[in-house]
Design a protein around this motif. Structure first.
Motif, PDB file in Angstrom:
ATOM      1  N   GLU A 262      14.544  -4.537  -1.520  1.00  0.00           N
ATOM      2  CA  GLU A 262      15.328  -4.295  -0.280  1.00  0.00           C
ATOM      3  C   GLU A 262      16.633  -5.297  -0.248  1.00  0.00           C
ATOM      4  O   GLU A 262      17.530  -4.925   0.087  1.00  0.00           O
ATOM      5  CB  GLU A 262      14.202  -4.680   0.650  1.00  0.00           C
ATOM      6  N   SER A 263      16.603  -6.636  -0.745  1.00  0.00           N
ATOM      7  CA  SER A 263      17.451  -7.431  -0.802  1.00  0.00           C
ATOM      8  C   SER A 263      18.840  -6.885  -1.643  1.00  0.00           C
ATOM      9  O   SER A 263      19.909  -7.399  -1.465  1.00  0.00           O
ATOM     10  CB  SER A 263      17.250  -8.831  -0.927  1.00  0.00           C
ATOM     11  N   THR A 264      18.608  -6.108  -2.650  1.00  0.00           N
ATOM     12  CA  THR A 264      19.540  -5.618  -3.673  1.00  0.00           C
ATOM     13  C   THR A 264      19.992  -4.177  -3.072  1.00  0.00           C
ATOM     14  O   THR A 264      20.705  -3.471  -3.940  1.00  0.00           O
ATOM     15  CB  THR A 264      19.169  -5.637  -4.976  1.00  0.00           C
ATOM     16  N   GLY A 265      19.310  -3.651  -2.345  1.00  0.00           N
ATOM     17  CA  GLY A 265      19.761  -2.231  -1.577  1.00  0.00           C
ATOM     18  C   GLY A 265      19.065  -1.153  -2.030  1.00  0.00           C
ATOM     19  O   GLY A 265      19.786  -0.116  -2.090  1.00  0.00           O
ATOM     20  N   PHE A 266      17.935  -1.359  -2.813  1.00  0.00           N
ATOM     21  CA  PHE A 266      17.474   0.049  -3.482  1.00  0.00           C
ATOM     22  C   PHE A 266      16.388   0.436  -2.666  1.00  0.00           C
ATOM     23  O   PHE A 266      16.035   1.818  -2.694  1.00  0.00           O
ATOM     24  CB  PHE A 266      16.651  -0.593  -4.775  1.00  0.00           C
ATOM     25  N   VAL A 267      15.823  -0.254  -1.620  1.00  0.00           N
ATOM     26  CA  VAL A 267      14.987   0.439  -0.749  1.00  0.00           C
ATOM     27  C   VAL A 267      14.930  -0.165   0.769  1.00  0.00           C
ATOM     28  O   VAL A 267      15.639  -1.193   0.745  1.00  0.00           O
ATOM     29  CB  VAL A 267      13.418   0.151  -0.906  1.00  0.00           C
ATOM     30  N   THR A 268      14.481   0.407   1.855  1.00  0.00           N
ATOM     31  CA  THR A 268      14.412  -0.038   3.111  1.00  0.00           C
ATOM     32  C   THR A 268      13.026  -0.015   3.499  1.00  0.00           C
ATOM     33  O   THR A 268      12.135   0.562   2.798  1.00  0.00           O
ATOM     34  CB  THR A 268      15.097   0.669   3.967  1.00  0.00           C
ATOM     35  N   ARG A 269      12.699  -0.972   4.269  1.00  0.00           N
ATOM     36  CA  ARG A 269      11.429  -0.895   5.115  1.00  0.00           C
ATOM     37  C   ARG A 269      11.614   0.116   6.573  1.00  0.00           C
ATOM     38  O   ARG A 269      12.497  -0.839   7.309  1.00  0.00           O
ATOM     39  CB  ARG A 269      10.734  -2.284   5.461  1.00  0.00           C
ATOM     40  N   GLU A 270      10.805   0.855   6.945  1.00  0.00           N
ATOM     41  CA  GLU A 270      11.097   1.461   8.023  1.00  0.00           C
ATOM     42  C   GLU A 270       9.634   1.599   9.001  1.00  0.00           C
ATOM     43  O   GLU A 270       8.481   1.771   8.174  1.00  0.00           O
ATOM     44  CB  GLU A 270      11.398   3.121   7.843  1.00  0.00           C
ATOM     45  N   PRO A 271       9.583   1.765  10.195  1.00  0.00           N
ATOM     46  CA  PRO A 271       8.483   1.970  10.983  1.00  0.00           C
ATOM     47  C   PRO A 271       7.630   3.127  10.297  1.00  0.00           C
ATOM     48  O   PRO A 271       8.210   4.312  10.117  1.00  0.00           O
ATOM     49  CB  PRO A 271       8.894   1.872  12.347  1.00  0.00           C
ATOM     50  N   HIS A 272       6.265   2.792  10.246  1.00  0.00           N
ATOM     51  CA  HIS A 272       5.582   4.048   9.908  1.00  0.00           C
ATOM     52  C   HIS A 272       5.465   4.959  11.294  1.00  0.00           C
ATOM     53  O   HIS A 272       5.090   4.546  12.245  1.00  0.00           O
ATOM     54  CB  HIS A 272       4.130   3.615   9.366  1.00  0.00           C
ATOM     55  N   PRO A 273       5.521   6.355  11.118  1.00  0.00           N
ATOM     56  CA  PRO A 273       5.530   7.059  12.284  1.00  0.00           C
ATOM     57  C   PRO A 273       3.976   7.337  12.921  1.00  0.00           C
ATOM     58  O   PRO A 273       3.821   7.490  14.174  1.00  0.00           O
ATOM     59  CB  PRO A 273       5.994   8.431  11.798  1.00  0.00           C
ATOM     60  N   GLY A 274       3.025   7.166  11.943  1.00  0.00           N
ATOM     61  CA  GLY A 274       1.836   7.371  12.381  1.00  0.00           C
ATOM     62  C   GLY A 274       1.040   6.024  12.580  1.00  0.00           C
ATOM     63  O   GLY A 274      -0.325   6.075  13.029  1.00  0.00           O
ATOM     64  N   ASP A 275       1.599   4.838  12.437  1.00  0.00           N
ATOM     65  CA  ASP A 275       0.813   3.524  12.341  1.00  0.00           C
ATOM     66  C   ASP A 275       1.517   2.477  12.744  1.00  0.00           C
ATOM     67  O   ASP A 275       2.626   1.871  11.857  1.00  0.00           O
ATOM     68  CB  ASP A 275       0.184   3.346  11.207  1.00  0.00           C
ATOM     69  N   ARG A 276       1.625   2.091  13.972  1.00  0.00           N
ATOM     70  CA  ARG A 276       2.537   1.091  14.245  1.00  0.00           C
ATOM     71  C   ARG A 276       2.476  -0.289  13.638  1.00  0.00           C
ATOM     72  O   ARG A 276       3.335  -1.298  13.511  1.00  0.00           O
ATOM     73  CB  ARG A 276       2.289   0.462  16.006  1.00  0.00           C
ATOM     74  N   ARG A 277       1.465  -0.715  12.935  1.00  0.00           N
ATOM     75  CA  ARG A 277       1.176  -1.871  12.358  1.00  0.00           C
ATOM     76  C   ARG A 277       1.731  -1.634  10.873  1.00  0.00           C
ATOM     77  O   ARG A 277       1.973  -2.800  10.273  1.00  0.00           O
ATOM     78  CB  ARG A 277      -0.357  -2.074  12.068  1.00  0.00           C
ATOM     79  N   ALA A 278       2.192  -0.671  10.415  1.00  0.00           N
ATOM     80  CA  ALA A 278       2.570  -0.394   8.964  1.00  0.00           C
ATOM     81  C   ALA A 278       4.171  -0.134   9.037  1.00  0.00           C
ATOM     82  O   ALA A 278       4.478   0.440  10.100  1.00  0.00           O
ATOM     83  CB  ALA A 278       1.668   0.554   8.194  1.00  0.00           C
TER      84      ALA A 278
END
Length: 194
Positions: free
Chosen positions: A73-89
């Motif tokens: 994530e810090s080097t721009g290869f991935v993002t973390r996004e909210p899971h549409p079916g699980d608010r905790r993930a």
């Protein structure tokens, strides 16, 4: 042990050193490590995934996968996004940069495979693949696995047991992986660092 066995081992070790040196140098220039690249390959095969799914797929701890995803994530290869079916993930999703590097490595893998094996006689090629399968089976039976390598990297030990993309002798990059596990398209051995 016979001298011919030792000579054969010397050749295997020379091959590993050459491929590892060039592969890790290539990945370093791209801002990647072999462990992070293995996670990218996993995402390429599975699509956006939770860290739990990635940890299970890679056979590593939650701590290890968190560190790898943090680095990606810090080097721009991935993002973390909210899971549409699980608010905790959250879902780990490749960015355009992540998918671009995977496409480049996949293309270069084909070029490098052609360089190494394209004009090799079929019988010799089949013998090589069978011999490599035998060696990998023996190493796995002795307890050497790519998942143990990821955990060793988490503990700060550099190992030489991960299968991921790379480059060889300034030629095309070599995405690699366990054929059965689908970590990445067929390939070579490298090292693990997070």
């Amino acid at each position: 042990m016979s001298q011919r066995h030792i000579a054969a081992l010397d050749r295997v070790l020379e091959l590993v050193v050459l491929l590892n040196f060039d592969m890790t140098g290539y990945l370093r220039k791209e801002g990647l490590t072999t462990s992070r690249t293995a996670v990218l390959w996993e995402l390429d095969q599975r699509g956006p995934s939770t860290q739990r799914v990635l940890a299970e797929a890679r056979g590593v701890s939650a701590r290890t996968i968190t560190g790898l995803v943090d680095g990606l994530e810090s080097t721009g290869f991935v993002t973390r996004e909210p899971h549409p079916g699980d608010r905790r993930a959250t879902l780990v999703t490749p960015t355009a940069r992540g998918t671009d590097i995977l496409a480049t490595m996949r293309r270069e893998q084909g070029e490098f495979a052609a360089l190494l094996f394209g004009d090799m006689p079929e019988g010799r090629f089949e013998g090589l693949v069978a011999g490599l399968d035998d060696l990998l089976e023996r190493l796995r039976a002795a307890g050497l696995t790519v998942h143990a390598a990821d955990e060793a990297a988490d503990a700060g030990a550099a190992t030489s047991a991960e299968h991921v993309p790379g480059r060889a002798s300034g030629q095309a990059s070599v995405p690699a992986g366990e054929p059965a596990a689908g970590v990445a398209p067929a390939g070579v051995a490298g090292e693990v660092r997070s």
